[in-house]
Enzyme design. Sequence first.
Site, PDB file in Angstrom:
ATOM      1  CB  ALA A  43      -0.941   0.005   1.209  1.00 20.63           C
ATOM      2  CD  GLU A  44       0.037   3.991   1.647  1.00 20.36           C
ATOM      3  OE1 GLU A  44      -0.842   4.578   0.978  1.00 20.36           O
ATOM      4  OE2 GLU A  44      -0.195   3.033   2.396  1.00 20.36           O
ATOM      5  CB  THR A  45       7.367   2.222  -0.557  1.00 23.87           C
ATOM      6  OG1 THR A  45       6.954   0.914  -0.992  1.00 23.87           O
ATOM      7  CG2 THR A  45       8.860   2.215  -0.309  1.00 23.87           C
ATOM      8  CG  HIS A  72       0.395   1.564   7.456  1.00 22.98           C
ATOM      9  ND1 HIS A  72      -0.260   2.194   6.424  1.00 22.98           N
ATOM     10  CD2 HIS A  72       1.172   0.602   6.883  1.00 22.98           C
ATOM     11  CE1 HIS A  72       0.085   1.630   5.281  1.00 22.98           C
ATOM     12  NE2 HIS A  72       0.948   0.663   5.526  1.00 22.98           N
ATOM     13  CG  HIS A 199      -3.966   1.763  -1.681  1.00 19.82           C
ATOM     14  ND1 HIS A 199      -3.063   2.136  -0.735  1.00 19.82           N
ATOM     15  CD2 HIS A 199      -4.398   2.907  -2.264  1.00 19.82           C
ATOM     16  CE1 HIS A 199      -2.963   3.443  -0.697  1.00 19.82           C
ATOM     17  NE2 HIS A 199      -3.759   3.944  -1.618  1.00 19.82           N
TER      18      HIS A 199
END
Length: 200
Positions: A43-45, A72, A199
């Site tokens: 979802a995120e880096t 997060h 995502h």
Amino acid sequence: MRMYQVDAFTDRLFTGNPAAVLVLEDWLTNELMLAIAQENNLAETAFVKARSDGAWDLSWFAPAHEVDFCGHATLATAHVLFTAAGAASPLIFHTRVGELRVARSSLGYRLDVPRLQPEPLEEVPEEIKGIFEAAPIQLFRNFENIFADLGSADAVIRFIPRSDRYCPPWDGRPSRDRAGIRRRAGGFLFTLFRPRCWHS
């Protein structure tokens, strides 16, 4: 440069909310950071770099584009800096939404974020035109989020976006259409839709 994968909000492997964290000595180009985020397929880096004043610069990328804020992945970054880099508490991060602080305690980590006050909108933004069967009572926006007040909890529960802008198949290409819409009623019930922002 070293990369970590951290599962936030859990104490067990393969659970929680995963994020990748890269601790940088020098900033990479946005194109390279986006490519890394797409390769990670999370979802995120998060990308973090030390500042000369003892604080840290922090950016987040989803597989489709850079994002304004990710809680997060910020906590995951703090965990890496506390445990692998020996950083002292509290950590101060400089980000697109302002200064974020993460403190360490016996209970875990505490993330303090700035209050991002939504601004009222006079008309429906272009990226969400046509999705409502009935016009919302009010619309607000802060950074990448649009808030739609539908007037009642029942209206929120029954709401289905009338558009293919939401949750389309991801074709692997970045998108500039990145607003999220949160529907609410009475300030208690909400759901998030994010158009063309893929995502995992």
